[in-house]
Design an enzyme around this catalytic site. Sequence first.
Site, PDB file in Angstrom:
ATOM      1  N   ARG A  93       0.850  -1.197   0.000  1.00  0.00           N
ATOM      2  CA  ARG A  93       0.000   0.000   0.000  1.00  0.00           C
ATOM      3  C   ARG A  93       0.881   1.241   0.000  1.00  0.00           C
ATOM      4  O   ARG A  93       2.114   1.156   0.040  1.00  0.00           O
ATOM      5  CB  ARG A  93      -0.933   0.008   1.213  1.00  0.00           C
ATOM      6  CG  ARG A  93      -0.218   0.131   2.543  1.00  0.00           C
ATOM      7  CD  ARG A  93      -1.189   0.108   3.712  1.00  0.00           C
ATOM      8  NE  ARG A  93      -0.507   0.373   4.978  1.00  0.00           N
ATOM      9  CZ  ARG A  93      -1.121   0.406   6.152  1.00  0.00           C
ATOM     10  NH1 ARG A  93      -2.426   0.192   6.227  1.00  0.00           N
ATOM     11  NH2 ARG A  93      -0.435   0.665   7.255  1.00  0.00           N
ATOM     12  N   MET A 105       3.145   4.424  -0.716  1.00  0.00           N
ATOM     13  CA  MET A 105       4.168   4.683  -1.724  1.00  0.00           C
ATOM     14  C   MET A 105       4.650   3.396  -2.378  1.00  0.00           C
ATOM     15  O   MET A 105       4.918   3.363  -3.577  1.00  0.00           O
ATOM     16  CB  MET A 105       5.353   5.429  -1.101  1.00  0.00           C
ATOM     17  CG  MET A 105       5.111   6.901  -0.874  1.00  0.00           C
ATOM     18  SD  MET A 105       6.645   7.815  -0.535  1.00  0.00           S
ATOM     19  CE  MET A 105       7.130   7.097   1.032  1.00  0.00           C
ATOM     20  N   ASP A 124       5.884  -7.595   1.570  1.00  0.00           N
ATOM     21  CA  ASP A 124       5.248  -6.883   2.679  1.00  0.00           C
ATOM     22  C   ASP A 124       4.830  -7.905   3.730  1.00  0.00           C
ATOM     23  O   ASP A 124       4.903  -9.120   3.497  1.00  0.00           O
ATOM     24  CB  ASP A 124       4.018  -6.096   2.182  1.00  0.00           C
ATOM     25  CG  ASP A 124       3.761  -4.820   2.987  1.00  0.00           C
ATOM     26  OD1 ASP A 124       3.759  -4.899   4.230  1.00  0.00           O
ATOM     27  OD2 ASP A 124       3.584  -3.755   2.380  1.00  0.00           O
ATOM     28  N   ASP A 148       9.296 -10.107   5.821  1.00  0.00           N
ATOM     29  CA  ASP A 148       9.643  -9.369   7.032  1.00  0.00           C
ATOM     30  C   ASP A 148      11.065  -8.866   6.832  1.00  0.00           C
ATOM     31  O   ASP A 148      12.025  -9.643   6.897  1.00  0.00           O
ATOM     32  CB  ASP A 148       9.563 -10.292   8.245  1.00  0.00           C
ATOM     33  CG  ASP A 148       9.958  -9.598   9.549  1.00  0.00           C
ATOM     34  OD1 ASP A 148      10.503  -8.468   9.500  1.00  0.00           O
ATOM     35  OD2 ASP A 148       9.740 -10.195  10.624  1.00  0.00           O
ATOM     36  N   VAL A 149      11.205  -7.577   6.565  1.00  0.00           N
ATOM     37  CA  VAL A 149      12.508  -7.042   6.172  1.00  0.00           C
ATOM     38  C   VAL A 149      13.536  -7.111   7.289  1.00  0.00           C
ATOM     39  O   VAL A 149      14.734  -6.922   7.033  1.00  0.00           O
ATOM     40  CB  VAL A 149      12.396  -5.587   5.654  1.00  0.00           C
ATOM     41  CG1 VAL A 149      11.544  -5.527   4.399  1.00  0.00           C
ATOM     42  CG2 VAL A 149      11.870  -4.647   6.740  1.00  0.00           C
ATOM     43  N   ASN A 207      11.606   0.296   0.365  1.00  0.00           N
ATOM     44  CA  ASN A 207      10.578   1.268   0.715  1.00  0.00           C
ATOM     45  C   ASN A 207       9.955   1.024   2.083  1.00  0.00           C
ATOM     46  O   ASN A 207       9.386   1.949   2.674  1.00  0.00           O
ATOM     47  CB  ASN A 207       9.483   1.230  -0.361  1.00  0.00           C
ATOM     48  CG  ASN A 207       8.257   2.025   0.014  1.00  0.00           C
ATOM     49  OD1 ASN A 207       8.219   3.236  -0.107  1.00  0.00           O
ATOM     50  ND2 ASN A 207       7.222   1.324   0.501  1.00  0.00           N
ATOM     51  N   TYR A 248      12.659   7.780  14.279  1.00  0.00           N
ATOM     52  CA  TYR A 248      12.466   7.882  12.833  1.00  0.00           C
ATOM     53  C   TYR A 248      13.596   8.683  12.200  1.00  0.00           C
ATOM     54  O   TYR A 248      14.163   8.280  11.173  1.00  0.00           O
ATOM     55  CB  TYR A 248      11.117   8.538  12.551  1.00  0.00           C
ATOM     56  CG  TYR A 248      10.717   8.534  11.104  1.00  0.00           C
ATOM     57  CD1 TYR A 248      10.287   7.360  10.491  1.00  0.00           C
ATOM     58  CD2 TYR A 248      10.750   9.701  10.341  1.00  0.00           C
ATOM     59  CE1 TYR A 248       9.909   7.346   9.159  1.00  0.00           C
ATOM     60  CE2 TYR A 248      10.376   9.694   9.014  1.00  0.00           C
ATOM     61  CZ  TYR A 248       9.950   8.519   8.425  1.00  0.00           C
ATOM     62  OH  TYR A 248       9.577   8.512   7.100  1.00  0.00           O
ATOM     63  N   LYS A 293      16.346   7.321   9.407  1.00  0.00           N
ATOM     64  CA  LYS A 293      16.396   7.856   8.045  1.00  0.00           C
ATOM     65  C   LYS A 293      17.732   8.545   7.749  1.00  0.00           C
ATOM     66  O   LYS A 293      18.186   8.530   6.598  1.00  0.00           O
ATOM     67  CB  LYS A 293      15.217   8.804   7.816  1.00  0.00           C
ATOM     68  CG  LYS A 293      13.855   8.092   7.828  1.00  0.00           C
ATOM     69  CD  LYS A 293      13.782   6.969   6.793  1.00  0.00           C
ATOM     70  CE  LYS A 293      12.396   6.386   6.681  1.00  0.00           C
ATOM     71  NZ  LYS A 293      12.304   5.339   5.637  1.00  0.00           N
ATOM     72  N   THR A 311      -0.211   9.125   2.326  1.00  0.00           N
ATOM     73  CA  THR A 311      -0.218   7.670   2.481  1.00  0.00           C
ATOM     74  C   THR A 311      -0.840   7.344   3.836  1.00  0.00           C
ATOM     75  O   THR A 311      -1.066   8.249   4.654  1.00  0.00           O
ATOM     76  CB  THR A 311       1.212   7.111   2.453  1.00  0.00           C
ATOM     77  OG1 THR A 311       1.910   7.580   3.624  1.00  0.00           O
ATOM     78  CG2 THR A 311       1.961   7.533   1.192  1.00  0.00           C
TER      79      THR A 311
END
Length: 249
Positions: free
Chosen positions: A15, A17, A36, A58-59, A85, A150, A154, A185
């Site tokens: 979902r 982006m 995802d 699961d990244v 992403n 966060y 990043k 989003t």
Amino acid sequence: MRFQGKVAIVTGGARGMGASHARGLAAEGARVLIGDVLDTEGKALAEEVPGARYVHLDVTREDSWQHALHTAEEALGPVDVLVNNAGIVHFGGVEEQSPEHFRRILDVNLVGSFLGMHTVLPGMRDRGRGAVVNVSSAAGLVGFAGGVGYVASKWGVRGMTKAAALDMAGSGVRVNSVHPGVIRTPMGESASPDLFAHQPVPRMGEPEEVTRMVLFLASDDASFTTGGEFLIDGGQTIGVIGHEQAPAH
């Protein structure tokens, strides 16, 4: 059709982006593996997007990445493009953010992107071609109060991108990062209008606007571009416009 015959993996692709990136790549000829943990949404999107497959990814787990790569290679072919992403946010300042939430944000946003590159880049190097696009954030360029985890994650993605680009020097593989501002989003919908009301382009961005940058960087159009950081933030990070220019509300 910039991606005709190419294979792409998009994480967090069910979902927002990620879904936009998957649709954009497929529209230009790519066979896309959507990864995802949102299985219902991911499977539905894969049925909608021509040539796409869905895999539970699961990244934060190396074995999950190995399974995703094997699925991509078996079902679609060697991977040419990786779009890291997947990301989460949990608000809290230095005093309020729990260590558990801080570590979880780093695990998904930073370690997840590392594991993706760690898994996929060897094959790209062997074939002498490939492109990685890591989705960082405007928060990877400046600080935001109440977002310590966060922001840390990043900034890490931003720096890791440059290190990986240097590691891949001369291999034919390029690594770049994109830095979206507030985007419409599920993650961005709760954002206060104060975050974008006084930026030069005073609105939320649309996922498709980020996708256009992702597609450029993943394509041969960006053949002389690696280790770069590309903003899609409406000017959020360049400063505040003068009071007399601020839009009326």
